[in-house]
Design an enzyme around this catalytic site. Sequence first.
Site, PDB file in Angstrom:
ATOM      1  N   ARG A   1       0.827  -1.222   0.000  1.00 47.56           N
ATOM      2  CA  ARG A   1       0.000   0.000   0.000  1.00 47.56           C
ATOM      3  C   ARG A   1       0.856   1.264   0.000  1.00 47.56           C
ATOM      4  O   ARG A   1       0.434   2.318  -0.461  1.00 47.56           O
ATOM      5  CB  ARG A   1      -0.949  -0.020   1.212  1.00 47.56           C
ATOM      6  CG  ARG A   1      -2.052   1.070   1.167  1.00 47.56           C
ATOM      7  CD  ARG A   1      -3.109   0.798   2.236  1.00 47.56           C
ATOM      8  NE  ARG A   1      -4.224   1.740   2.222  1.00 47.56           N
ATOM      9  CZ  ARG A   1      -4.362   2.743   3.081  1.00 47.56           C
ATOM     10  NH1 ARG A   1      -3.484   2.931   4.042  1.00 47.56           N
ATOM     11  NH2 ARG A   1      -5.394   3.552   3.005  1.00 47.56           N
TER      12      ARG A   1
ATOM     13  N   ILE B   1      -7.078   7.617  -0.749  1.00 48.23           N
ATOM     14  CA  ILE B   1      -6.969   6.160  -0.873  1.00 48.23           C
ATOM     15  C   ILE B   1      -7.874   5.612   0.227  1.00 48.23           C
ATOM     16  O   ILE B   1      -7.853   6.080   1.364  1.00 48.23           O
ATOM     17  CB  ILE B   1      -5.510   5.663  -0.715  1.00 48.23           C
ATOM     18  CG1 ILE B   1      -5.421   4.127  -0.837  1.00 48.23           C
ATOM     19  CG2 ILE B   1      -4.867   6.106   0.590  1.00 48.23           C
ATOM     20  CD1 ILE B   1      -3.972   3.604  -0.945  1.00 48.23           C
ATOM     21  N   SER B   2      -8.701   4.628  -0.117  1.00 51.09           N
ATOM     22  CA  SER B   2      -9.686   4.122   0.838  1.00 51.09           C
ATOM     23  C   SER B   2      -9.014   3.469   2.033  1.00 51.09           C
ATOM     24  O   SER B   2      -7.892   2.960   1.948  1.00 51.09           O
ATOM     25  CB  SER B   2     -10.595   3.102   0.163  1.00 51.09           C
ATOM     26  OG  SER B   2     -11.314   3.701  -0.884  1.00 51.09           O
ATOM     27  N   GLN B   3      -9.750   3.447   3.138  1.00 53.76           N
ATOM     28  CA  GLN B   3      -9.293   2.778   4.361  1.00 53.76           C
ATOM     29  C   GLN B   3      -9.185   1.264   4.099  1.00 53.76           C
ATOM     30  O   GLN B   3     -10.100   0.681   3.517  1.00 53.76           O
ATOM     31  CB  GLN B   3     -10.347   3.065   5.438  1.00 53.76           C
ATOM     32  CG  GLN B   3     -10.053   2.492   6.790  1.00 53.76           C
ATOM     33  CD  GLN B   3     -11.282   2.555   7.690  1.00 53.76           C
ATOM     34  OE1 GLN B   3     -12.339   3.052   7.297  1.00 53.76           O
ATOM     35  NE2 GLN B   3     -11.135   2.040   8.896  1.00 53.76           N
ATOM     36  N   PRO B   4      -8.094   0.631   4.524  1.00 56.13           N
ATOM     37  CA  PRO B   4      -7.945  -0.811   4.277  1.00 56.13           C
ATOM     38  C   PRO B   4      -9.141  -1.640   4.747  1.00 56.13           C
ATOM     39  O   PRO B   4      -9.564  -2.572   4.048  1.00 56.13           O
ATOM     40  CB  PRO B   4      -6.676  -1.179   5.053  1.00 56.13           C
ATOM     41  CG  PRO B   4      -5.869   0.071   5.036  1.00 56.13           C
ATOM     42  CD  PRO B   4      -6.866   1.195   5.126  1.00 56.13           C
TER      43      PRO B   4
END
Length: 221
Positions: free
Chosen positions: A45, A71-74
């Site tokens: 990431r 960037i989206s949260q994992p």
Amino acid sequence: MSKQIPQNQGIGMTSDRTRDRLIKRLKEQGIRSNLVLDQIRNIPRHLFVDEALATRAYEDTALPIGLGQTISQPFIVAKMTEALINSVDGDRILEVGTGCGYQTAILSSFFKEIYTIERIRSLLLKTKQRLRTMNIYNVHFRHGDGWEGWSKYGLYNGIIVAAAASELPSNLLEQLDIGGVLIIPIGAPGEQELTLVKRNHDHYESKNLGSVSFVPLVKEK
Ligand code: SAH
């Protein structure tokens, strides 16, 4: 996953130990699929964010990627991916909101063909290059409006949207194959619900997967 993704060897905050901490947290939050957890561990990431933010790449949080996007949260990526692989039977996936391509990379090893749409051209071009350097070749990119979908390559077995829509986009519903599922955040900022819609032979059924917080799915017109 067997596929070798170049990692640009991580050190310190991008190391294996840091990634293991993230995986542990995702498990604690309810992600059960080992396939998804392995893929999150495998995809670097830190290569999706600016170098200055690389040390924060394995925190379970959304991060800025420029141009007002994130960037989206994992956890959310894991949750949406888990929902998709548990409910999709088939290999053709449409993704709306490519952004930096993190979700795209996660999806790429689970499905044969990924079609992805992004409205910001510069972001899309950078992402295209990034995925090539990671040896990911089963992704087809389109600069365009996600509300319209990508009818040329449909119908899709699954459609996943990484931005919140004010209402269900009718084009996306139409581009779902029978038995296919659409996973999409619906609602205004502060009151978005992650929604799973399944297309049956003669009707659509929908299920709420919980509250989420995404950037808006921009309406161009
Ligand atoms: N999938 C990314 C997160 C993307 S953030 C990840 O894995 O981290 C949402 C993205 O949706 C942004 O890049 C934004 O530009 C894009 N977007 C917003 N509205 C859109 C639209 N109407 N059509 C296509 N892309 C859109």
